[in-house]
Design a protein around this motif. Structure first.
Motif, PDB file in Angstrom:
ATOM      1  N   GLU A   1     -44.997  30.510  12.174  1.00  0.00           N
ATOM      2  CA  GLU A   1     -44.905  30.967  13.562  1.00  0.00           C
ATOM      3  C   GLU A   1     -46.300  31.123  14.167  1.00  0.00           C
ATOM      4  OE1 GLU A   1     -40.733  33.508  13.565  1.00  0.00           O
ATOM      5  OE2 GLU A   1     -42.628  34.571  13.234  1.00  0.00           O
ATOM      6  N   ARG A   2     -46.348  31.083  15.499  1.00  0.00           N
ATOM      7  CA  ARG A   2     -47.585  31.276  16.241  1.00  0.00           C
ATOM      8  C   ARG A   2     -47.364  32.292  17.345  1.00  0.00           C
ATOM      9  NH1 ARG A   2     -49.181  28.719  12.509  1.00  0.00           N
ATOM     10  NH2 ARG A   2     -50.331  26.740  12.472  1.00  0.00           N
TER      11      ARG A   2
ATOM     12  N   THR B   1     -44.946  30.369  27.298  1.00  0.00           N
ATOM     13  CA  THR B   1     -44.134  30.781  26.155  1.00  0.00           C
ATOM     14  C   THR B   1     -42.676  30.948  26.571  1.00  0.00           C
ATOM     15  OG1 THR B   1     -43.794  32.506  24.482  1.00  0.00           O
ATOM     16  CG2 THR B   1     -44.679  33.218  26.597  1.00  0.00           C
TER      17      THR B   1
ATOM     18  N   LYS C   1     -44.393  31.910  20.101  1.00  0.00           N
ATOM     19  CA  LYS C   1     -43.138  32.650  20.251  1.00  0.00           C
ATOM     20  C   LYS C   1     -43.321  33.866  21.160  1.00  0.00           C
ATOM     21  CE  LYS C   1     -43.339  35.856  16.297  1.00  0.00           C
ATOM     22  NZ  LYS C   1     -42.538  36.432  15.197  1.00  0.00           N
TER      23      LYS C   1
ATOM     24  N   ILE D   1     -45.469  38.324  12.597  1.00  0.00           N
ATOM     25  CA  ILE D   1     -45.617  36.883  12.409  1.00  0.00           C
ATOM     26  C   ILE D   1     -45.083  36.483  11.042  1.00  0.00           C
ATOM     27  CG2 ILE D   1     -47.253  34.969  12.354  1.00  0.00           C
ATOM     28  CD1 ILE D   1     -49.185  36.762  13.946  1.00  0.00           C
ATOM     29  N   ASN D   2     -44.234  35.483  11.027  1.00  0.00           N
ATOM     30  CA  ASN D   2     -43.744  34.912   9.781  1.00  0.00           C
ATOM     31  C   ASN D   2     -44.409  33.556   9.534  1.00  0.00           C
ATOM     32  OD1 ASN D   2     -41.800  37.022   9.227  1.00  0.00           O
ATOM     33  ND2 ASN D   2     -40.569  36.168  10.897  1.00  0.00           N
TER      34      ASN D   2
END
Length: 449
Positions: free
Chosen positions: A236-237, A186, A148, A232-233
């Protein structure tokens, strides 16, 4: 236009032996080394044998779990030894270097004129992909993922660490080309963080969102910056690339060659004339430190004093290291060392030494732990040096208990071992916090993926 990141919690550990901003070429090593252990969780599959001749940038192994990710030789020469451990695990590949390098020739192109797939294929084929690390887990990024955002921290706040401004002084164009290539990987932004207290040579880089960082260590840690900019959740990356590695990527597109040269800081109180040296990745340590040590009773560290790895003169520079630090070994003991007047020349966060009366003083630190692991934890001690919005003591407890659900709730995806380095240094209980976090992250990789 830049945005500011201001960190209040942390600690600037001031040590004697900062490298002078002068760059010299280190003697060329006779033998270079590539260690698969530098690439955490990568299982190598060799494509060469002992006795094979290789060029600089030629593939020597790839990852069994992600076969597109290739690892290459930093120099041209002959594979003289493949060291193996238990169950034939590959420990080290040693390369006897030629007097002068010959390179694998890749095609060069402007990354702005290439598609994302072309850029990715070029990075994978050339051996530059391992420079891209993934958060969470702090491992080499998987070639099939799409992050992301991408983060580059061009400010190192660790004690005696390499100054990016010195290392990249003549590499701004290469750095820009590397940024242009990374932008293709990205759909989000490329975030670049610099020291807010000075005018950075990278302030004019285009295609990035610039952030100026203020505050004590670990403000330069990319994990702290991610938490402040784009946390970061779960699921996610984000990808992380070190600034000198960005320049190596840029050189690939500008010259068509994998040039593994870095500018490293040789620093520490036991270095006669601390300064910067141009070396190749995997160089022998004896060529870097020979004739430059003030004594024999020293600890040589590939990296900074908080996160680096102990090496001997027969060892080699780590793949990701930008600093070599040399400090006293610390195998001596002070009589009545627990008394305040006995430690006037020692740094102490808890004011157990009279050194707190001289703020700003630089210290000659050694490796003495001043005690062993203790069955106590001081409440609130870890939080003083942890700027991330987590509960470090509770997270460490969850990691020790292998409680995956609790680790997730307490922020395991946000951290890397380096974020706990100051806790290693400052905690009264002498816990090896970085080791605990690394083992917990490995558990998360195996159980969650």
């Amino acid at each position: 236009m830049s945005t500011d990141i201001r960190i209040k919690k942390g600690l600037d550990l001031k040590l004697v032996g900062e490298a002078e901003p002068k760059v010299s070429a280190a003697p060329r090593s006779q033998v270079y080394s590539v260690k698969p252990s530098d690439f955490h969780k990568v299982t190598p599959k060799l494509v060469i044998k002992e006795g094979a001749e290789v060029q600089a940038g030629e593939v020597i192994f790839y990852s069994k779990d992600d076969e597109a990710v290739k690892f290459v030789s930093p120099v041209s020469g002959k594979i003289i030894e493949i060291k193996r451990g238990e169950k034939r695990v590959i420990l080290e590949i040693r390369i006897q270097a030629d007097a002068q390098d010959t390179f694998v020739e890749h095609w060069k192109n402007n990354p702005n004129e290439m598609s994302a797939d072309q850029v990715k294929a070029h990075l994978l084929a050339s051996g530059c992909w391992p420079f891209i690390k993934q958060r969470p887990y702090d491992v080499v990024a998987h070639s099939g993922d799409s992050p992301k955002a991408i983060f580059i921290s061009a400010y190192s706040s660790a004690p005696l660490s390499s100054d990016v401004e010195v290392a990249l002084k003549d590499k701004v164009a290469s750095f820009q080309a590397g940024v242009d290539a990374l932008r293709k990987l990205t759909s989000g932004k490329v975030h670049l963080s610099v020291n807010g207290k000075s005018n950075s040579i990278l302030s004019g880089i285009s295609g990035v969102e610039l952030h100026k960082v203020f505050g004590p260590h670990p403000s330069g840690n990319v994990g702290v910056q991610i938490a402040k900019i784009n946390p970061i959740n779960i699921g996610e990356r984000v990808w992380v690339v070190a600034p000198q590695d960005v320049a190596i990527i840029g050189d690939l597109f500008l010259t068509g060659k994998f040039d593994a040269t870095k500018i490293i800081a040789l620093a520490g109180s036991e270095v006669s004339n601390p300064q910067y040296y141009a070396v190749r990745i995997g160089a022998q340590m004896k060529e870097i430190v020979s004739g430059k040590l003030a004594s024999d009773n020293v600890r040589i560290i590939s990296g900074d004093v908080l996160t680096g790895a102990k090496v001997t003169t027969s060892g080699n520079l780590g793949y990701f290291a930008n600093t070599v630090t040399v400090i006293p070994e610390g195998n001596h003991y002070r009589m009545f060392g627990w008394m305040p007047f006995a430690g006037a020349d020692k740094h102490s966060m808890q004011r157990t030494a009279l050194s707190f009366l001289t703020p700003g003083k630089k210290y000659k630190a050694d490796t003495n732990l001043n005690g062993e692991e203790r069955a106590l934890v001081v409440t609130g001690e870890m939080e003083k040096v942890m700027p991330l919005d987590i509960y470090p003591m509770q997270l460490l407890k969850a990691c020790l208990a292998n409680d995956i659900e609790k680790m997730e709730n307490l922020g395991i995806y946000e951290v890397a071992p380096e974020d706990f380095a100051l806790i290693d240094y400052s905690n009264t209980s002498k816990l090896e916090a970085q080791v605990i976090i690394r083992e917990a992250l490995d558990l998360m990789i195996n159980e969650v993926g």
